[in-house]
Design a protein around this motif. Sequence first.
Motif, PDB file in Angstrom:
ATOM      1  N   MET A  30       1.038   2.864 -50.083  1.00 50.94           N
ATOM      2  CA  MET A  30       0.175   3.256 -48.679  1.00 50.94           C
ATOM      3  C   MET A  30      -0.774   2.315 -48.570  1.00 50.94           C
ATOM      4  N   LYS A  31      -1.244   1.869 -49.125  1.00 49.71           N
ATOM      5  CA  LYS A  31      -2.070   0.342 -48.960  1.00 49.71           C
ATOM      6  C   LYS A  31      -1.557  -0.583 -48.272  1.00 49.71           C
ATOM      7  N   GLY A  32      -0.408  -1.088 -49.077  1.00 50.49           N
ATOM      8  CA  GLY A  32       0.637  -1.416 -48.802  1.00 50.49           C
ATOM      9  C   GLY A  32       1.375  -1.665 -46.926  1.00 50.49           C
ATOM     10  N   GLU A  33       1.758   0.128 -47.102  1.00 44.84           N
ATOM     11  CA  GLU A  33       1.783   0.407 -44.962  1.00 44.84           C
ATOM     12  C   GLU A  33       0.985  -0.348 -44.359  1.00 44.84           C
ATOM     13  N   ILE A  34      -0.243   0.048 -45.151  1.00 49.78           N
ATOM     14  CA  ILE A  34      -1.580  -0.206 -43.927  1.00 49.78           C
ATOM     15  C   ILE A  34      -1.319  -1.548 -43.423  1.00 49.78           C
ATOM     16  N   PHE A  35      -1.164  -2.063 -44.471  1.00 52.60           N
ATOM     17  CA  PHE A  35      -1.369  -3.932 -44.335  1.00 52.60           C
ATOM     18  C   PHE A  35      -0.246  -4.773 -43.911  1.00 52.60           C
ATOM     19  N   ASN A  36       0.714  -3.692 -44.120  1.00 53.69           N
ATOM     20  CA  ASN A  36       2.110  -4.121 -43.174  1.00 53.69           C
ATOM     21  C   ASN A  36       1.548  -3.719 -41.697  1.00 53.69           C
ATOM     22  N   ILE A  37       1.477  -2.528 -41.420  1.00 53.26           N
ATOM     23  CA  ILE A  37       0.424  -2.055 -39.841  1.00 53.26           C
ATOM     24  C   ILE A  37       0.311  -3.041 -39.324  1.00 53.26           C
ATOM     25  N   LEU A  38      -1.175  -3.443 -39.996  1.00 51.55           N
ATOM     26  CA  LEU A  38      -1.808  -4.145 -39.330  1.00 51.55           C
ATOM     27  C   LEU A  38      -1.277  -5.835 -39.215  1.00 51.55           C
ATOM     28  N   GLY A  39      -1.434  -6.378 -40.358  1.00 54.18           N
ATOM     29  CA  GLY A  39      -0.075  -7.402 -40.141  1.00 54.18           C
ATOM     30  C   GLY A  39       0.340  -8.164 -38.735  1.00 54.18           C
ATOM     31  N   ASN A  40       1.844  -6.505 -38.628  1.00 52.98           N
ATOM     32  CA  ASN A  40       2.184  -6.450 -38.060  1.00 52.98           C
ATOM     33  C   ASN A  40       1.693  -6.436 -35.967  1.00 52.98           C
ATOM     34  N   GLU A  41       0.586  -5.799 -36.109  1.00 53.88           N
ATOM     35  CA  GLU A  41      -0.130  -5.560 -34.849  1.00 53.88           C
ATOM     36  C   GLU A  41      -0.534  -6.826 -34.721  1.00 53.88           C
ATOM     37  N   SER A  42      -1.124  -7.526 -35.389  1.00 53.74           N
ATOM     38  CA  SER A  42      -1.543  -8.743 -34.976  1.00 53.74           C
ATOM     39  C   SER A  42      -0.688  -9.880 -34.184  1.00 53.74           C
ATOM     40  N   LEU A  43       0.438  -9.838 -34.883  1.00 48.49           N
ATOM     41  CA  LEU A  43       2.017 -10.070 -34.391  1.00 48.49           C
ATOM     42  C   LEU A  43       2.059  -9.695 -33.119  1.00 48.49           C
ATOM     43  N   TYR A  44       2.189  -8.111 -32.713  1.00 48.63           N
ATOM     44  CA  TYR A  44       2.524  -7.713 -31.669  1.00 48.63           C
ATOM     45  C   TYR A  44       1.325  -7.963 -30.425  1.00 48.63           C
ATOM     46  N   VAL A  45      -0.049  -8.555 -30.835  1.00 49.02           N
ATOM     47  CA  VAL A  45      -1.124  -8.657 -30.194  1.00 49.02           C
ATOM     48  C   VAL A  45      -0.731  -9.532 -29.572  1.00 49.02           C
ATOM     49  N   ASP A  46      -0.490 -11.263 -30.036  1.00 56.64           N
ATOM     50  CA  ASP A  46      -0.523 -12.469 -29.855  1.00 56.64           C
ATOM     51  C   ASP A  46       1.199 -12.541 -28.866  1.00 56.64           C
ATOM     52  N   ARG A  47       2.127 -11.328 -29.455  1.00 60.09           N
ATOM     53  CA  ARG A  47       3.528 -11.832 -27.922  1.00 60.09           C
ATOM     54  C   ARG A  47       2.956 -10.844 -27.003  1.00 60.09           C
ATOM     55  N   ILE A  48       2.055  -9.683 -27.244  1.00 61.39           N
ATOM     56  CA  ILE A  48       1.737  -9.544 -25.702  1.00 61.39           C
ATOM     57  C   ILE A  48       1.080 -10.826 -25.005  1.00 61.39           C
ATOM     58  N   GLN A  49       0.277 -11.625 -25.670  1.00 56.63           N
ATOM     59  CA  GLN A  49      -0.511 -12.285 -25.148  1.00 56.63           C
ATOM     60  C   GLN A  49       0.420 -13.001 -24.165  1.00 56.63           C
ATOM     61  N   LYS A  50       1.167 -13.695 -25.157  1.00 58.75           N
ATOM     62  CA  LYS A  50       2.563 -15.171 -24.781  1.00 58.75           C
ATOM     63  C   LYS A  50       3.231 -14.277 -23.409  1.00 58.75           C
ATOM     64  N   LEU A  51       3.995 -12.707 -23.956  1.00 63.02           N
ATOM     65  CA  LEU A  51       4.163 -12.860 -22.718  1.00 63.02           C
ATOM     66  C   LEU A  51       3.374 -12.450 -21.278  1.00 63.02           C
ATOM     67  N   GLU A  52       2.541 -12.125 -21.302  1.00 56.33           N
ATOM     68  CA  GLU A  52       0.826 -11.972 -20.304  1.00 56.33           C
ATOM     69  C   GLU A  52       1.021 -13.209 -19.614  1.00 56.33           C
ATOM     70  N   ALA A  53       0.936 -13.870 -20.306  1.00 57.84           N
ATOM     71  CA  ALA A  53       0.340 -15.495 -20.180  1.00 57.84           C
ATOM     72  C   ALA A  53       2.326 -16.248 -19.182  1.00 57.84           C
ATOM     73  N   GLU A  54       3.245 -15.621 -19.898  1.00 56.42           N
ATOM     74  CA  GLU A  54       3.921 -16.116 -18.865  1.00 56.42           C
ATOM     75  C   GLU A  54       4.449 -15.684 -18.070  1.00 56.42           C
ATOM     76  N   LEU A  55       3.817 -14.547 -17.806  1.00 55.60           N
ATOM     77  CA  LEU A  55       4.275 -12.780 -16.735  1.00 55.60           C
ATOM     78  C   LEU A  55       2.992 -14.309 -15.547  1.00 55.60           C
ATOM     79  N   THR A  56       1.810 -14.576 -15.877  1.00 57.80           N
ATOM     80  CA  THR A  56       1.579 -15.253 -14.880  1.00 57.80           C
ATOM     81  C   THR A  56       1.948 -16.521 -14.523  1.00 57.80           C
ATOM     82  N   VAL A  57       2.292 -16.776 -15.028  1.00 53.86           N
ATOM     83  CA  VAL A  57       3.149 -18.386 -14.529  1.00 53.86           C
ATOM     84  C   VAL A  57       4.204 -17.612 -13.743  1.00 53.86           C
TER      85      VAL A  57
END
Length: 496
Positions: A30-57
């Motif tokens: 369970m701990k490994g799964e939680i760490f995976n979810i947290l790690g993926n969440e940071s990637l998703y946040v970065d991806r969302i920020q990039k998409l928002e920047a592109e959308l602004t452009v």
Amino acid sequence: MFYDTNEAPNVRSASPPQAAQRVGYLFDQMKGEIFNILGNESLYVDRIQKLEAELTVYKRAYNDVDTERKQFEKLRQEAQKEKEDLENQIKGYRVVTLLDGDGAIFSNELIVQGCVGGHTAAQMLADSILQHLTSNYGANQYQLWVYVFFHKRGLMDTFGRVGNAIVKQKFEDFIMGFNQAAERFIMVDVGAGKEAADAKIKAHLEDDIRLPQTYKIIFGGCHDNGYVTNLRSQITAGFKQKLILLRSYTDMAAGIADLDLPVLTIPDLFLTQKLGTTQPAAQIITSAPPGYSSPPVGPIQCSAPVSTPLVLPPLDQSSSATPPPTVELQSPPTTRRSSIPTTYSSAVQILQKRVPTPELDFNNSSASETSDDIPEPPSAPTFTRSRHVNPNIPLSKHKPPPCTLFYLAKCKHGADCKYGHDYLLEADHFTEIRVNAKKAPCPAINKGEPCLWGDECCYGHYCSLSTKCHFFKQGRCKFVGVDMHKEPKIYSDEAL
């Protein structure tokens, strides 16, 4: 949870060590799964920020493109409006009246009034034409041109032969009065010659009907079936809607009535039958056109100013359309003078045709020029068929280009000249020719000989580049005469 309970042993049935081991295993998973979810969440946040920047452009780019689109749309609307305005200007409402004066002869009642009769005839003609156009084609800004071509001596001899001595006596005054009625009303004596008037009318018909500014051609040659072929050719070319027949004789010539063109008849303006079969001269003097004043007693003085405007009768007051423009009568001059230009400068200002002569070829070197090309004084004007200047290209690019010596002085090649002598030039065209002529060296000065015209010569006595001419330094300048590359003592725009 992301683990399979079937893979682990039954915790309840297992011994305490085994149960603890199993719980630890599941906890680590369970701990490994939680760490995976947290790690993926940071990637998703970065991806969302990039998409928002592109959308602004993209939004900014879209706004810029939308602003540019609106600007282009505004420019398109302005260009469309300008195009429509230009089309309206090009279309125009120019109305040209062509009269064969040898057959469409003004009535004796008008001619015996002399100068006043000429004004009256012009008034009747303008009133009737403009009223006809307004009634059938609407109230527009019509501009009326009237050309009457005739053989004056032949008509005057015929008047005398049929017993109309007073008509013959007053005919010249009538012509003067008609010509003075308005700027664009012209009676022209074409002189003797078979079908001399016909040739003028046919040339004007062919040229004017093709101009986009020409709205209608009022054709006054219905007495002569020699015009049938020309009229039918214009109909075949698609200009039928521009033609209106102006009836003079009661019976039109064979073939003209079959053209199925609209006919305008002006009562009491022309003789209704061939000259010699009309009413006796004794009855002419006592009658006058209906609606117009009788001629005054005594000789008519053409020098008396005329203040009556040549206008169209008032339109229906209920109509909201703009009435056609008035055509003002010109006050006749008190005297008539003829003058001959005494200098070259005054001679070149005369915008008339002269005896055909060639111009200097600016593309040729000075070695091909001879003293025979020195301009001579202008001769008597000769009128020939003319062509229009294309305003989109320089005069020197016309084929053939206008002849410099023909328009500025005189040269001797006549009909054999390879340059044009038949252009209809305006004042700015003469200026262009004079400026271009100054770019070519004077043949006399170029050979070290004195120029008879001096400062009034149409050709250049100095190189325009003066001491800065690099062609002269290379030995390739056309100006090879002595001192032609020195600063002239007097060199101003007036010399051009």
